[in-house]
Design a protein around this motif. Structure first.
Motif, PDB file in Angstrom:
ATOM      1  N   ILE A  29       0.838  -1.200   0.000  1.00 35.09           N
ATOM      2  CA  ILE A  29       0.000   0.000   0.000  1.00 35.09           C
ATOM      3  C   ILE A  29       0.877   1.257   0.000  1.00 35.09           C
ATOM      4  O   ILE A  29       0.560   2.255  -0.662  1.00 35.09           O
ATOM      5  N   LYS A  30       2.000   1.202   0.705  1.00 35.27           N
ATOM      6  CA  LYS A  30       2.912   2.345   0.726  1.00 35.27           C
ATOM      7  C   LYS A  30       3.486   2.588  -0.670  1.00 35.27           C
ATOM      8  O   LYS A  30       3.553   3.739  -1.139  1.00 35.27           O
ATOM      9  N   LYS A  31       3.905   1.534  -1.357  1.00 31.26           N
ATOM     10  CA  LYS A  31       4.445   1.682  -2.713  1.00 31.26           C
ATOM     11  C   LYS A  31       3.385   2.213  -3.676  1.00 31.26           C
ATOM     12  O   LYS A  31       3.681   3.043  -4.557  1.00 31.26           O
ATOM     13  N   ALA A  32       2.122   1.726  -3.497  1.00 28.34           N
ATOM     14  CA  ALA A  32       1.046   2.210  -4.368  1.00 28.34           C
ATOM     15  C   ALA A  32       0.812   3.696  -4.153  1.00 28.34           C
ATOM     16  O   ALA A  32       0.604   4.462  -5.122  1.00 28.34           O
ATOM     17  N   ARG A  33       0.826   4.140  -2.896  1.00 32.51           N
ATOM     18  CA  ARG A  33       0.640   5.561  -2.606  1.00 32.51           C
ATOM     19  C   ARG A  33       1.794   6.377  -3.191  1.00 32.51           C
ATOM     20  O   ARG A  33       1.585   7.469  -3.754  1.00 32.51           O
ATOM     21  N   ALA A  41       0.014   8.743 -11.242  1.00 29.67           N
ATOM     22  CA  ALA A  41      -0.640   7.562 -11.810  1.00 29.67           C
ATOM     23  C   ALA A  41      -1.900   7.244 -11.007  1.00 29.67           C
ATOM     24  O   ALA A  41      -2.039   7.620  -9.830  1.00 29.67           O
ATOM     25  N   GLN A  42      -2.824   6.585 -11.668  1.00 33.19           N
ATOM     26  CA  GLN A  42      -4.027   6.120 -10.981  1.00 33.19           C
ATOM     27  C   GLN A  42      -3.817   4.669 -10.566  1.00 33.19           C
ATOM     28  O   GLN A  42      -3.656   3.777 -11.399  1.00 33.19           O
ATOM     29  N   VAL A  43      -3.824   4.465  -9.270  1.00 32.78           N
ATOM     30  CA  VAL A  43      -3.498   3.151  -8.707  1.00 32.78           C
ATOM     31  C   VAL A  43      -4.616   2.724  -7.776  1.00 32.78           C
ATOM     32  O   VAL A  43      -5.153   3.532  -6.999  1.00 32.78           O
ATOM     33  N   SER A  44      -4.944   1.465  -7.851  1.00 39.32           N
ATOM     34  CA  SER A  44      -5.919   0.888  -6.931  1.00 39.32           C
ATOM     35  C   SER A  44      -5.440  -0.493  -6.526  1.00 39.32           C
ATOM     36  O   SER A  44      -5.055  -1.307  -7.379  1.00 39.32           O
ATOM     37  N   VAL A  45      -5.462  -0.749  -5.212  1.00 36.28           N
ATOM     38  CA  VAL A  45      -5.008  -2.029  -4.674  1.00 36.28           C
ATOM     39  C   VAL A  45      -6.077  -2.548  -3.720  1.00 36.28           C
ATOM     40  O   VAL A  45      -6.547  -1.815  -2.844  1.00 36.28           O
ATOM     41  N   VAL A  46      -6.446  -3.808  -3.916  1.00 37.36           N
ATOM     42  CA  VAL A  46      -7.403  -4.476  -3.026  1.00 37.36           C
ATOM     43  C   VAL A  46      -6.771  -5.769  -2.544  1.00 37.36           C
ATOM     44  O   VAL A  46      -6.320  -6.587  -3.361  1.00 37.36           O
ATOM     45  N   GLU A  56      -7.610  -1.884   1.255  1.00 37.25           N
ATOM     46  CA  GLU A  56      -7.605  -1.305  -0.081  1.00 37.25           C
ATOM     47  C   GLU A  56      -6.930   0.067  -0.068  1.00 37.25           C
ATOM     48  O   GLU A  56      -6.824   0.725   0.960  1.00 37.25           O
ATOM     49  N   TYR A  57      -6.506   0.446  -1.259  1.00 31.99           N
ATOM     50  CA  TYR A  57      -6.007   1.804  -1.482  1.00 31.99           C
ATOM     51  C   TYR A  57      -6.409   2.203  -2.892  1.00 31.99           C
ATOM     52  O   TYR A  57      -6.348   1.413  -3.844  1.00 31.99           O
ATOM     53  N   CYS A  58      -6.820   3.456  -3.050  1.00 34.25           N
ATOM     54  CA  CYS A  58      -7.179   3.971  -4.375  1.00 34.25           C
ATOM     55  C   CYS A  58      -6.676   5.403  -4.470  1.00 34.25           C
ATOM     56  O   CYS A  58      -6.762   6.166  -3.489  1.00 34.25           O
ATOM     57  N   THR A  62      -9.368   9.172  -8.416  1.00 35.27           N
ATOM     58  CA  THR A  62     -10.274   8.218  -9.047  1.00 35.27           C
ATOM     59  C   THR A  62     -11.005   7.436  -7.963  1.00 35.27           C
ATOM     60  O   THR A  62     -10.927   7.756  -6.768  1.00 35.27           O
ATOM     61  N   SER A  63     -11.712   6.398  -8.406  1.00 33.92           N
ATOM     62  CA  SER A  63     -12.426   5.520  -7.459  1.00 33.92           C
ATOM     63  C   SER A  63     -12.282   4.089  -7.934  1.00 33.92           C
ATOM     64  O   SER A  63     -11.894   3.816  -9.084  1.00 33.92           O
ATOM     65  N   LEU A  64     -12.594   3.164  -7.065  1.00 34.25           N
ATOM     66  CA  LEU A  64     -12.424   1.752  -7.411  1.00 34.25           C
ATOM     67  C   LEU A  64     -13.351   1.353  -8.562  1.00 34.25           C
ATOM     68  O   LEU A  64     -12.938   0.616  -9.468  1.00 34.25           O
ATOM     69  N   SER A  65     -14.591   1.866  -8.558  1.00 33.78           N
ATOM     70  CA  SER A  65     -15.519   1.504  -9.638  1.00 33.78           C
ATOM     71  C   SER A  65     -15.022   2.034 -10.982  1.00 33.78           C
ATOM     72  O   SER A  65     -15.124   1.338 -12.009  1.00 33.78           O
ATOM     73  N   LYS A  66     -14.475   3.249 -10.983  1.00 31.28           N
ATOM     74  CA  LYS A  66     -13.938   3.792 -12.237  1.00 31.28           C
ATOM     75  C   LYS A  66     -12.729   2.989 -12.697  1.00 31.28           C
ATOM     76  O   LYS A  66     -12.544   2.763 -13.902  1.00 31.28           O
ATOM     77  N   MET A  67     -11.902   2.569 -11.756  1.00 27.62           N
ATOM     78  CA  MET A  67     -10.737   1.753 -12.106  1.00 27.62           C
ATOM     79  C   MET A  67     -11.176   0.418 -12.706  1.00 27.62           C
ATOM     80  O   MET A  67     -10.585  -0.064 -13.686  1.00 27.62           O
ATOM     81  N   LEU A  68     -12.223  -0.165 -12.173  1.00 32.70           N
ATOM     82  CA  LEU A  68     -12.706  -1.441 -12.715  1.00 32.70           C
ATOM     83  C   LEU A  68     -13.302  -1.256 -14.108  1.00 32.70           C
ATOM     84  O   LEU A  68     -13.128  -2.114 -14.985  1.00 32.70           O
ATOM     85  N   GLU A  69     -13.985  -0.144 -14.338  1.00 41.83           N
ATOM     86  CA  GLU A  69     -14.524   0.135 -15.669  1.00 41.83           C
ATOM     87  C   GLU A  69     -13.387   0.312 -16.682  1.00 41.83           C
ATOM     88  O   GLU A  69     -13.455  -0.193 -17.819  1.00 41.83           O
ATOM     89  N   LYS A  70     -12.342   1.022 -16.265  1.00 41.20           N
ATOM     90  CA  LYS A  70     -11.192   1.202 -17.166  1.00 41.20           C
ATOM     91  C   LYS A  70     -10.520  -0.134 -17.459  1.00 41.20           C
ATOM     92  O   LYS A  70     -10.128  -0.415 -18.600  1.00 41.20           O
ATOM     93  N   TYR A  71     -10.415  -0.958 -16.438  1.00 39.91           N
ATOM     94  CA  TYR A  71      -9.799  -2.275 -16.638  1.00 39.91           C
ATOM     95  C   TYR A  71     -10.632  -3.103 -17.608  1.00 39.91           C
ATOM     96  O   TYR A  71     -10.089  -3.769 -18.506  1.00 39.91           O
TER      97      TYR A  71
END
Length: 211
Positions: A29-33, A41-46, A56-58, A62-71
């Motif tokens: 989570i620290k590396k993602a932040r 960058a837009q990062v999300s970790v679950v 989790e971290y986002c 952005t938000s987790l739902s937006k990240m999932l839509e992009k994925y």
């Protein structure tokens, strides 16, 4: 002295496994932040632990739902099927209907009428008149039912009073018959006395007259 190389396999000791999980999770989570801030960058970790606890971290942008839509768009993989999409649409439809019903209910209560034009007020007036007519009809039905029940109760009361009256007359007749019977027995009692108890006339003593 350098650190020894750790063999990548499941840690058997549960305490050591939990400690390692906490350390590695916090590190990820620290590396993602850091990469989110440093590289814009837009990062999300679950992360889910073995016990099912989620971490989790986002990225703040952005938000987790937006990240999932992009994925889903970029990978071409569908994370949920059409059934779930239809369910979501149905939920939205029900919510919209509920909102419209709430608005109509407020209008019927006489609230929020200033925003309506005369044409929109006409169906509300008709609905209120129909409702008032139905209420009056129900009231009349209820009053008719009360009158019918009242009439039935009166008839039942008359019937019970009639039965009670005849029962009292029968009881009074039995009492009179019993009293007459007792008086008749009193009159017949002397005639039924035994002969030994009847009064005999006094006879003169002939022996005393001879002396």
């Amino acid at each position: 002295m350098g650190r020894g190389k750790i063999e990548i396999k499941r840690i058997e000791n549960s305490t050591n496994r939990q400690v390692t999980f906490s350390k590695r999770r916090n590190g990820i989570i620290k590396k993602a932040r850091e990469i989110s801030v440093l590289c814009d960058a837009q990062v999300s970790v679950v992360i889910f632990s073995s016990s099912g606890k989620m971490s989790e971290y986002c990225s703040p942008s952005t938000s987790l739902s937006k990240m999932l839509e992009k994925y889903q768009q970029n990978s071409g993989r569908r994370l949920w099927d059409a059934k779930h999409e239809n369910l979501s649409a149905e939920i939205d439809r029900v919510k919209k209907e509920n909102d419209n019903m709430q608005i109509e209910l407020r209008h019927l209560k006489g609230e929020d009428l200033n925003s309506l034009n005369p044409k929109e007020l006409i169906p509300i007036e008709e609905a209120l008149q129909n409702g008032l007519t139905n209420v009056r009809d129900k009231q009349m039905d209820y009053l008719k039912m009360l009158k019918k029940n009242e009439s039935l109760l009166e008839e039942e009361n008359k019937r019970l009073s009639y039965i009670l009256h005849h029962q009292q007359m029968a009881m009074n007749g039995n009492v009179r018959d019993m009293e007459l019977g007792y008086h008749q027995k009193d009159r017949d009692y002397p005639s039924q006395m035994p002969m030994a108890f009847r009064v005999q006339p006094i006879q003169p003593n002939l022996q005393e007259d001879k002396q």
